[in-house]
Motif scaffolding. Structure first.
Motif, PDB file in Angstrom:
ATOM      1  N   SER A 115     -18.368  11.741  15.153  1.00  0.00           N
ATOM      2  CA  SER A 115     -17.054  12.345  14.929  1.00  0.00           C
ATOM      3  C   SER A 115     -16.733  13.382  15.996  1.00  0.00           C
ATOM      4  O   SER A 115     -15.582  13.518  16.400  1.00  0.00           O
ATOM      5  CB  SER A 115     -16.987  12.990  13.557  1.00  0.00           C
ATOM      6  OG  SER A 115     -17.133  11.992  12.587  1.00  0.00           O
ATOM      7  N   ILE A 116     -17.741  14.103  16.453  1.00  0.00           N
ATOM      8  CA  ILE A 116     -17.503  15.068  17.535  1.00  0.00           C
ATOM      9  C   ILE A 116     -17.082  14.313  18.796  1.00  0.00           C
ATOM     10  O   ILE A 116     -16.199  14.767  19.529  1.00  0.00           O
ATOM     11  CB  ILE A 116     -18.751  15.955  17.773  1.00  0.00           C
ATOM     12  CG1 ILE A 116     -18.937  16.903  16.568  1.00  0.00           C
ATOM     13  CG2 ILE A 116     -18.616  16.769  19.059  1.00  0.00           C
ATOM     14  CD1 ILE A 116     -20.172  17.765  16.608  1.00  0.00           C
ATOM     15  N   ALA A 117     -17.665  13.115  18.996  1.00  0.00           N
ATOM     16  CA  ALA A 117     -17.280  12.305  20.164  1.00  0.00           C
ATOM     17  C   ALA A 117     -15.814  11.909  20.087  1.00  0.00           C
ATOM     18  O   ALA A 117     -15.115  11.845  21.096  1.00  0.00           O
ATOM     19  CB  ALA A 117     -18.170  11.066  20.259  1.00  0.00           C
ATOM     20  N   VAL A 118     -15.312  11.627  18.891  1.00  0.00           N
ATOM     21  CA  VAL A 118     -13.918  11.205  18.729  1.00  0.00           C
ATOM     22  C   VAL A 118     -12.968  12.402  18.794  1.00  0.00           C
ATOM     23  O   VAL A 118     -11.916  12.338  19.435  1.00  0.00           O
ATOM     24  CB  VAL A 118     -13.732  10.442  17.393  1.00  0.00           C
ATOM     25  CG1 VAL A 118     -12.258  10.196  17.098  1.00  0.00           C
ATOM     26  CG2 VAL A 118     -14.478   9.112  17.429  1.00  0.00           C
ATOM     27  N   TYR A 119     -13.332  13.515  18.121  1.00  0.00           N
ATOM     28  CA  TYR A 119     -12.364  14.602  17.931  1.00  0.00           C
ATOM     29  C   TYR A 119     -12.588  15.810  18.838  1.00  0.00           C
ATOM     30  O   TYR A 119     -11.710  16.665  18.946  1.00  0.00           O
ATOM     31  CB  TYR A 119     -12.418  15.108  16.478  1.00  0.00           C
ATOM     32  CG  TYR A 119     -11.897  14.093  15.501  1.00  0.00           C
ATOM     33  CD1 TYR A 119     -10.526  13.911  15.334  1.00  0.00           C
ATOM     34  CD2 TYR A 119     -12.772  13.318  14.750  1.00  0.00           C
ATOM     35  CE1 TYR A 119     -10.046  12.973  14.445  1.00  0.00           C
ATOM     36  CE2 TYR A 119     -12.290  12.378  13.853  1.00  0.00           C
ATOM     37  CZ  TYR A 119     -10.935  12.208  13.705  1.00  0.00           C
ATOM     38  OH  TYR A 119     -10.460  11.279  12.826  1.00  0.00           O
ATOM     39  N   GLY A 120     -13.765  15.903  19.446  1.00  0.00           N
ATOM     40  CA  GLY A 120     -14.109  17.133  20.170  1.00  0.00           C
ATOM     41  C   GLY A 120     -14.638  18.163  19.168  1.00  0.00           C
ATOM     42  O   GLY A 120     -14.268  18.153  17.993  1.00  0.00           O
ATOM     43  N   GLU A 121     -15.505  19.038  19.673  1.00  0.00           N
ATOM     44  CA  GLU A 121     -16.248  19.968  18.823  1.00  0.00           C
ATOM     45  C   GLU A 121     -15.334  20.883  17.986  1.00  0.00           C
ATOM     46  O   GLU A 121     -15.494  21.027  16.774  1.00  0.00           O
ATOM     47  CB  GLU A 121     -17.162  20.818  19.728  1.00  0.00           C
ATOM     48  CG  GLU A 121     -17.980  21.867  19.007  1.00  0.00           C
ATOM     49  CD  GLU A 121     -19.419  21.403  18.772  1.00  0.00           C
ATOM     50  OE1 GLU A 121     -19.949  20.658  19.615  1.00  0.00           O
ATOM     51  OE2 GLU A 121     -19.980  21.795  17.731  1.00  0.00           O
ATOM     52  N   GLU A 122     -14.330  21.455  18.662  1.00  0.00           N
ATOM     53  CA  GLU A 122     -13.522  22.484  18.005  1.00  0.00           C
ATOM     54  C   GLU A 122     -12.698  21.894  16.856  1.00  0.00           C
ATOM     55  O   GLU A 122     -12.670  22.409  15.744  1.00  0.00           O
ATOM     56  CB  GLU A 122     -12.595  23.107  19.052  1.00  0.00           C
ATOM     57  CG  GLU A 122     -11.950  24.395  18.603  1.00  0.00           C
ATOM     58  CD  GLU A 122     -11.003  24.931  19.675  1.00  0.00           C
ATOM     59  OE1 GLU A 122     -10.087  25.688  19.305  1.00  0.00           O
ATOM     60  OE2 GLU A 122     -11.157  24.560  20.860  1.00  0.00           O
ATOM     61  N   ARG A 123     -12.041  20.753  17.157  1.00  0.00           N
ATOM     62  CA  ARG A 123     -11.220  20.110  16.133  1.00  0.00           C
ATOM     63  C   ARG A 123     -12.109  19.595  14.992  1.00  0.00           C
ATOM     64  O   ARG A 123     -11.744  19.658  13.821  1.00  0.00           O
ATOM     65  CB  ARG A 123     -10.413  18.969  16.777  1.00  0.00           C
ATOM     66  CG  ARG A 123      -9.458  18.267  15.850  1.00  0.00           C
ATOM     67  CD  ARG A 123      -8.027  18.188  16.389  1.00  0.00           C
ATOM     68  NE  ARG A 123      -7.063  17.910  15.324  1.00  0.00           N
ATOM     69  CZ  ARG A 123      -6.506  16.727  15.105  1.00  0.00           C
ATOM     70  NH1 ARG A 123      -6.803  15.696  15.893  1.00  0.00           N
ATOM     71  NH2 ARG A 123      -5.647  16.547  14.118  1.00  0.00           N
ATOM     72  N   TYR A 124     -13.296  19.105  15.380  1.00  0.00           N
ATOM     73  CA  TYR A 124     -14.229  18.611  14.368  1.00  0.00           C
ATOM     74  C   TYR A 124     -14.527  19.692  13.325  1.00  0.00           C
ATOM     75  O   TYR A 124     -14.456  19.453  12.126  1.00  0.00           O
ATOM     76  CB  TYR A 124     -15.528  18.131  15.032  1.00  0.00           C
ATOM     77  CG  TYR A 124     -16.623  17.910  14.037  1.00  0.00           C
ATOM     78  CD1 TYR A 124     -16.692  16.730  13.298  1.00  0.00           C
ATOM     79  CD2 TYR A 124     -17.558  18.913  13.775  1.00  0.00           C
ATOM     80  CE1 TYR A 124     -17.668  16.549  12.339  1.00  0.00           C
ATOM     81  CE2 TYR A 124     -18.541  18.738  12.818  1.00  0.00           C
ATOM     82  CZ  TYR A 124     -18.594  17.560  12.105  1.00  0.00           C
ATOM     83  OH  TYR A 124     -19.549  17.386  11.141  1.00  0.00           O
TER      84      TYR A 124
END
Ligand SMILES: [Zn+2]
Length: 316
Positions: A115-124
């Protein structure tokens, strides 16, 4: 743009849709099913959705100890991210998860990384909060077609690949209804025009498979349901039309992908093309030609769908 709306919506057959407050109001619902004093959740939203789920139990006068099931249609985090935190509050519940998803709920680190790969760390972090693992002995891992009971009703869990390989749907034959997770696509109530429902596929990475998805839609329709409850969002009823359009649109997304596959800037052409295609369908549907509103309602899905279509192109 968001308007105040109710967090709980009641439907027939003891069903309540609960807004999970994911991204924006009206985007994602968990469903509570109550039968003869026993209860089940179908999908949970994220860990941040937990207060809404617990208030729904209180509103329906259901003790947390009387919840028998947490049914996670698939392990994408908008559907099952909150399952672990919810299970901590439900002493007697079992969590049903597809054989291909079970290890992810017991040990969520890979799910989190994906999920971090899809959304990026901050948004995740903002979207999902903390993911809590579930003890393996509280998981029920249904074979295709397995039945469970809830109060006096029988629910069948059928494997429905196409959106995700770890996806099942919940069939309630007696009440002629199905909980489809993401298999029957997305139908935001924001797109309703005079009560007429709009449908579009969701082709999130990493398992999108157009023909498998169409076959799963046919399988759902083979039960002859009167309603289908979508996570995005709640009940739809105009089913033969929606099933036909859903399959046409799945194939249209696949065609769009094939057409742009050789492009030098495949990613941006695909995103443009998909927004335009959705725009044509919304025009046909009679939805206002309000670009700001369309972007507000569609941009996240266009991004996810395009990532999924690209993943499928790369796999082929
Ligand atoms: Zn979803």
């Amino acid at each position: 743009m968001p308007e105040a709306r109710p967090k709980l919506t009641d439907f027939r057959a003891g069903i309540t849709a609960i807004d999970t407050d994911y991204v924006r109001p009206g985007l994602a619902a968990a469903h509570l099913v109550v039968d003869s004093g026993r209860a089940a959740f179908v999908d949970t939203g994220t860990t941040l959705s937990l207060p809404n789920l617990m208030s729904a139990l209180a509103a329906k006068d259901v003790d947390p100890a009387d919840v028998d099931w947490v049914l996670t249609t698939h392990v994408h985090l908008d559907h099952a991210g909150g399952a672990g935190a919810l299970m901590q509050r439900l002493p007697n519940a079992r969590c049903a998860v597809h054989p291909r998803g079970a290890r992810h709920l017991a040990e969520p680190s890979k799910l989190i990384a994906g999920s971090i790969a899809v959304y990026g760390e901050e948004r995740y972090r903002a979207l999902y909060g903390e993911i809590v693992p579930i003890d393996e002995d509280r998981l029920f891992v249904p074979a295709d077609g397995a039945s469970i009971t809830l109060g006096t009703r029988v629910l069948e869990l059928i494997h429905t690949p196409g959106h995700a390989l770890h996806h099942y749907c919940v069939v309630d034959r007696d009440h002629e209804l199905i909980f489809s997770g993401d298999t029957f696509g997305i139908s935001y109530r924001d797109f309703d025009v005079d009560g007429r429902e709009f449908i579009m596929p969701t082709t999130t990475p990493v398992h999108f498979d157009p023909e498998a998805l169409c076959a799963s839609v046919d399988r759902l329709m083979s039960y002859g349901p009167r309603s289908i409850f979508l996570t995005h969002y709640a009940e739809v009823r105009d089913l033969p039309r929606l099933a036909r359009q859903m399959k046409e649109r799945v194939r249209a997304f696949a065609d769009l992908g094939r057409r742009h596959a050789p492009a030098r800037d495949r990613a941006s052409e695909l995103r443009h093309g998909m927004f335009a295609l959705l725009g044509e369908w919304l025009d046909e549907h009679g939805f206002p030609r309000d670009d700001a509103k369309r972007h507000y309602l569609l941009d996240d899905d266009v991004e996810l769908n395009c990532q999924g279509v690209e993943h499928w192109l790369d796999r082929k």
